[in-house]
Design an enzyme around this catalytic site. Structure first.
Site, mmCIF file in Angstrom:
data_model
loop_
_atom_site.group_PDB
_atom_site.id
_atom_site.type_symbol
_atom_site.label_atom_id
_atom_site.label_comp_id
_atom_site.label_asym_id
_atom_site.label_seq_id
_atom_site.Cartn_x
_atom_site.Cartn_y
_atom_site.Cartn_z
ATOM 1 N N PRO A 11 9.179 -7.935 -2.890
ATOM 2 C CA PRO A 11 10.402 -7.148 -2.759
ATOM 3 C C PRO A 11 11.162 -7.348 -1.448
ATOM 4 O O PRO A 11 10.552 -7.475 -0.384
ATOM 5 C CB PRO A 11 9.908 -5.698 -2.862
ATOM 6 N N ASN A 12 12.455 -7.379 -1.593
ATOM 7 C CA ASN A 12 13.426 -7.434 -0.481
ATOM 8 C C ASN A 12 13.532 -8.798 0.190
ATOM 9 O O ASN A 12 14.411 -8.992 1.037
ATOM 10 C CB ASN A 12 13.146 -6.344 0.571
ATOM 11 N N ARG A 19 18.541 -8.694 5.933
ATOM 12 C CA ARG A 19 17.664 -7.582 6.323
ATOM 13 C C ARG A 19 17.001 -7.870 7.668
ATOM 14 O O ARG A 19 16.615 -9.004 7.951
ATOM 15 C CB ARG A 19 16.592 -7.329 5.250
ATOM 16 N N TYR A 24 12.906 -11.026 10.603
ATOM 17 C CA TYR A 24 12.841 -12.066 9.575
ATOM 18 C C TYR A 24 13.789 -13.246 9.782
ATOM 19 O O TYR A 24 13.787 -14.180 8.984
ATOM 20 C CB TYR A 24 13.088 -11.433 8.192
ATOM 21 N N ASN A 75 4.049 -14.418 -0.540
ATOM 22 C CA ASN A 75 4.452 -13.383 0.406
ATOM 23 C C ASN A 75 4.705 -12.153 -0.450
ATOM 24 O O ASN A 75 5.784 -12.002 -1.042
ATOM 25 C CB ASN A 75 5.716 -13.783 1.178
ATOM 26 N N ALA A 78 6.076 -5.885 0.916
ATOM 27 C CA ALA A 78 5.518 -4.532 1.055
ATOM 28 C C ALA A 78 4.314 -4.302 0.132
ATOM 29 O O ALA A 78 3.411 -3.519 0.456
ATOM 30 C CB ALA A 78 6.600 -3.498 0.770
ATOM 31 N N HIS A 81 0.524 -4.322 1.178
ATOM 32 C CA HIS A 81 -0.155 -3.169 1.776
ATOM 33 C C HIS A 81 -0.503 -2.090 0.764
ATOM 34 O O HIS A 81 -1.132 -1.096 1.111
ATOM 35 C CB HIS A 81 0.741 -2.571 2.875
ATOM 36 N N ASP A 88 -5.831 -7.754 -7.737
ATOM 37 C CA ASP A 88 -6.696 -8.069 -8.876
ATOM 38 C C ASP A 88 -6.208 -9.327 -9.603
ATOM 39 O O ASP A 88 -7.017 -10.161 -10.017
ATOM 40 C CB ASP A 88 -6.748 -6.884 -9.856
ATOM 41 N N GLU A 99 -1.768 -16.719 1.731
ATOM 42 C CA GLU A 99 -0.998 -15.500 2.002
ATOM 43 C C GLU A 99 -0.021 -15.785 3.134
ATOM 44 O O GLU A 99 -0.412 -16.348 4.162
ATOM 45 C CB GLU A 99 -1.952 -14.362 2.411
ATOM 46 N N HIS A 101 3.195 -14.329 5.660
ATOM 47 C CA HIS A 101 4.094 -13.288 6.176
ATOM 48 C C HIS A 101 4.971 -13.888 7.258
ATOM 49 O O HIS A 101 4.471 -14.605 8.143
ATOM 50 C CB HIS A 101 3.315 -12.106 6.752
ATOM 51 N N SER A 103 6.736 -12.139 9.547
ATOM 52 C CA SER A 103 6.516 -11.398 10.798
ATOM 53 C C SER A 103 5.013 -11.267 11.073
ATOM 54 O O SER A 103 4.187 -11.531 10.191
ATOM 55 C CB SER A 103 7.148 -10.005 10.677
ATOM 56 N N ARG A 108 3.146 -4.682 14.151
ATOM 57 C CA ARG A 108 4.148 -3.742 13.638
ATOM 58 C C ARG A 108 3.501 -2.397 13.306
ATOM 59 O O ARG A 108 2.434 -2.085 13.802
ATOM 60 C CB ARG A 108 4.852 -4.382 12.431
ATOM 61 N N ARG A 112 1.239 -1.542 8.106
ATOM 62 C CA ARG A 112 1.322 -2.973 7.762
ATOM 63 C C ARG A 112 0.073 -3.749 8.200
ATOM 64 O O ARG A 112 -0.060 -4.928 7.914
ATOM 65 C CB ARG A 112 2.549 -3.608 8.416
HETATM 66 C C1 DQA Z 1 6.461 -9.280 5.223
HETATM 67 C C2 DQA Z 1 5.799 -8.134 5.996
HETATM 68 C C3 DQA Z 1 5.695 -6.887 5.143
HETATM 69 O O1 DQA Z 1 5.065 -5.844 5.877
HETATM 70 C C4 DQA Z 1 7.084 -6.418 4.746
HETATM 71 O O2 DQA Z 1 7.015 -5.293 3.907
HETATM 72 C C5 DQA Z 1 7.914 -7.501 4.148
HETATM 73 C C6 DQA Z 1 7.802 -8.866 4.646
HETATM 74 C C7 DQA Z 1 6.695 -10.517 6.104
HETATM 75 O O3 DQA Z 1 6.988 -11.585 5.554
HETATM 76 O O4 DQA Z 1 6.639 -10.418 7.340
HETATM 77 O O5 DQA Z 1 8.752 -7.240 3.293
HETATM 78 O O6 DQA Z 1 5.591 -9.670 4.163
#
Ligand code: DQA
Length: 148
Positions: A11-12, A19, A24, A75, A78, A81, A88, A99, A101, A103, A108, A112
């Site tokens: 998401p996002n 954002r 980011y 990635n 959110a 977490h 699963d 995995e 990320h 950031s 943070r 997170r």
């Molecule tokens: C993220 C870190 C997550 O905590 C956050 O909710 C994101 C992006 C990252 O790429 O740093 O949406 O996965």
């Protein structure tokens, strides 16, 4: 040859470039997609680049990846977490998973700091900005090469 990979974004992340640029960066989602496809092509990988804001759609993507892809870079944003369902689904995928990320999640907010997926993936990259995606693609290529 194992060379089909998928990058799954949660998401996002479709709003990259808009954002929280301090976390980011300014690269847009479309820019990132283009860079990742180019790098994958250079390395002989066929990449699908996907994104969803919906948890169930991400679970479906991960499940469908069992038959279609040799590796997953995820990635989960959110949902990293919060989502036992994504954890699963990843646990059922018996091939390399990275995995990712953008950031440094450990620098943070405390919520997170916990990833529900870290212990079911092959390895992870965090805190290196969007360059982390390129590093993840390079690592995935090596993981797949070593499998053959
Ligand atoms: C993220 C870190 C997550 O905590 C956050 O909710 C994101 C992006 C990252 O790429 O740093 O949406 O996965």
């Amino acid at each position: 040859m194992s060379n089909k990979i998928i990058i799954i974004n949660g998401p996002n992340l479709n709003l990259l470039g808009e954002r929280e640029q301090s976390q980011y960066g300014s690269l847009t989602f479309e820019d990132l997609k283009e860079i990742c496809i180019k790098k994958s092509e250079e390395l002989g990988l066929i990449l699908e680049f996907s994104q969803s804001n919906i948890e169930g759609e991400l679970v479906n993507l991960i499940q469908d990846s069992r038959k279609k892809f040799d590796g997953i870079i995820i990635n989960a944003a959110a949902f990293t977490h919060t989502s036992v369902a994504i954890r699963d689904a990843l646990n059922i995928f018996k091939k390399p998973i990275i995995e990712m990320h953008i950031s440094n999640i450990y620098k943070r907010e405390e919520f997170r700091h916990k990833s529900l997926i870290s212990d079911v993936v092959t390895g992870g990259i965090f805190g290196l900005g969007v360059d982390g995606y390129i590093l993840a693609i390079i690592s995935m290529q090596k993981l797949l090469k070593n499998e053959n």
